[in-house]
Write an enzyme that holds these catalytic residues in place. Structure first.
Site, PDB file in Angstrom:
ATOM      1  N   GLY A  44      85.890  -5.511   8.662  1.00 43.63           N
ATOM      2  CA  GLY A  44      85.794  -4.086   9.746  1.00 43.63           C
ATOM      3  C   GLY A  44      85.212  -3.196   8.441  1.00 43.63           C
ATOM      4  CG  ASP A 104      96.993   2.503   7.273  1.00 40.17           C
ATOM      5  OD1 ASP A 104      98.422   2.620   6.787  1.00 40.17           O
ATOM      6  OD2 ASP A 104      96.897   1.427   8.586  1.00 40.17           O
ATOM      7  CB  VAL A 154      92.489   3.610  15.060  1.00 43.14           C
ATOM      8  CG1 VAL A 154      92.581   4.823  15.646  1.00 43.14           C
ATOM      9  CG2 VAL A 154      91.793   3.270  13.265  1.00 43.14           C
TER      10      VAL A 154
HETATM   11  C1  PRP Z   1      91.454  -2.614   7.441  1.00 42.96           C
HETATM   12  C2  PRP Z   1      90.237  -2.149   6.014  1.00 42.96           C
HETATM   13  C3  PRP Z   1      90.806  -1.589   4.721  1.00 42.96           C
HETATM   14  C4  PRP Z   1      92.350  -2.133   4.855  1.00 42.96           C
HETATM   15  C5  PRP Z   1      92.781  -0.930   4.566  1.00 42.96           C
HETATM   16  O1  PRP Z   1      91.455  -4.538   6.602  1.00 42.96           O
HETATM   17  O2  PRP Z   1      89.219  -2.909   6.324  1.00 42.96           O
HETATM   18  O3  PRP Z   1      90.292  -2.783   3.844  1.00 42.96           O
HETATM   19  O4  PRP Z   1      92.595  -3.316   6.206  1.00 42.96           O
HETATM   20  O5  PRP Z   1      94.044  -0.735   4.781  1.00 42.96           O
HETATM   21  P1  PRP Z   1      95.502  -0.747   3.632  1.00 42.96           P
HETATM   22  O6  PRP Z   1      94.620   1.076   3.106  1.00 42.96           O
HETATM   23  O7  PRP Z   1      96.685  -0.070   3.705  1.00 42.96           O
HETATM   24  O8  PRP Z   1      95.177  -1.570   2.692  1.00 42.96           O
HETATM   25  P2  PRP Z   1      92.196  -6.183   6.948  1.00 42.96           P
HETATM   26  O9  PRP Z   1      92.925  -6.142   5.919  1.00 42.96           O
HETATM   27  O10 PRP Z   1      92.038  -5.826   8.326  1.00 42.96           O
HETATM   28  O11 PRP Z   1      90.850  -6.438   7.289  1.00 42.96           O
HETATM   29  P3  PRP Z   1      89.443  -6.688   8.151  1.00 42.96           P
HETATM   30  O12 PRP Z   1      88.092  -5.196   7.746  1.00 42.96           O
HETATM   31  O13 PRP Z   1      88.928  -8.373   8.211  1.00 42.96           O
HETATM   32  O14 PRP Z   1      89.496  -5.998   9.248  1.00 42.96           O
HETATM   33  C1  7HP Z   2      93.561  -1.196   8.637  1.00 42.30           C
HETATM   34  C2  7HP Z   2      93.452  -1.353   9.584  1.00 42.30           C
HETATM   35  N1  7HP Z   2      92.477  -2.007  10.668  1.00 42.30           N
HETATM   36  C3  7HP Z   2      92.822  -1.342  12.104  1.00 42.30           C
HETATM   37  N2  7HP Z   2      92.885  -0.341  12.755  1.00 42.30           N
HETATM   38  C4  7HP Z   2      93.691   0.256  12.175  1.00 42.30           C
HETATM   39  O1  7HP Z   2      94.636   1.251  12.101  1.00 42.30           O
HETATM   40  C5  7HP Z   2      94.371  -0.242  10.526  1.00 42.30           C
HETATM   41  N3  7HP Z   2      95.229   0.560   9.437  1.00 42.30           N
HETATM   42  N4  7HP Z   2      95.180  -0.952   8.354  1.00 42.30           N
END
Ligand code: PRP
Ligand code: 7HP
Length: 181
Positions: A44, A104, A154
């Site tokens: 991301g 998050d 989001v």
């Molecule tokens: C998302 C984002 C963070 C994580 C945050 O990654 O990039 O690394 O979630 O969530 P948290 O605070 O609840 O741990 P995701 O696992 O969706 O992977 P991506 O970046 O490949 O989409």
């Molecule tokens: C992970 C994540 N990915 C996309 N949208 C959000 O709101 C998210 N929260 N944690």
């Protein structure tokens, strides 16, 4: 069209770019002469990183790590994190800045911080474009934050739902009919 699935634009492209310019300026001032290593957490954060480094005016390096939380749903992380792809740089003695798209629950970043700390960097700081503070389960130190956002799922600007929408140039909220838990 991906854009048609968006219920609401939360942060416009213009707002993102203006805030990222401020973050780049602050990072450039704080790390002057320090050759920091920016660690991008795939996937991301890659869109944010690529705009952020173009607003940084001092010498720096970048590296990437991929982590995954498994056992969760499409929109909820399980909190169990593992490294899928590690850094290629030795960070011992380096000034390290972790770059995330969103914090998050904080579980992913907490894991990365603990893991990187064991490698003895000179400093370890964090930069998150989005802070979904209301959802926090563990405290994580955030040194640079782009925006505090409400508790909504989001997408866009690197953030995905089921691996899609990362290419949207703004941060938006999905229409409920697109969204399956
Ligand atoms: C998302 C984002 C963070 C994580 C945050 O990654 O990039 O690394 O979630 O969530 P948290 O605070 O609840 O741990 P995701 O696992 O969706 O992977 P991506 O970046 O490949 O989409
Ligand atoms: C992970 C994540 N990915 C996309 N949208 C959000 O709101 C998210 N929260 N944690």
């Amino acid at each position: 069209m991906l854009k048609e699935d968006v219920a609401e634009v939360l942060i416009t492209e213009k707002e993102l770019q203006a805030r990222i310019a401020e973050l780049g300026k602050a990072i450039s001032a704080n790390y002057e002469g320090k050759d920091p290593l920016l660690v991008c957490v795939l996937r991301g954060a890659v869109v944010f990183l690529s705009d952020l480094i173009r607003q940084i005016t001092i010498p720096h390096e970048i590296d990437f790590m991929a982590v995954s939380s498994y056992g969760g749903t499409r929109t909820e992380s399980s909190g169990i994190v593992r490294i899928l792809m590690d850094l290629t740089t030795n960070i011992q003695g380096r000034e390290v800045l972790i770059v995330e798209d969103i914090v998050d629950t904080g579980l992913t970043l907490a894991y990365i911080i603990e893991n990187l700390k064991t490698r003895r960097p000179a400093s370890l700081r964090t930069c998150a474009l989005l802070n979904k503070q209301e959802r926090r389960q563990v405290d994580v130190p955030l040194d640079y934050v782009g925006f505090v956002i409400p508790n909504k799922f989001v997408i866009g600007y690197g953030l995905d739902y089921d691996e899609k929408y990362r290419n949207l140039p703004f941060v938006g909220v999905l229409k409920p009919e697109v969204y399956i838990e």
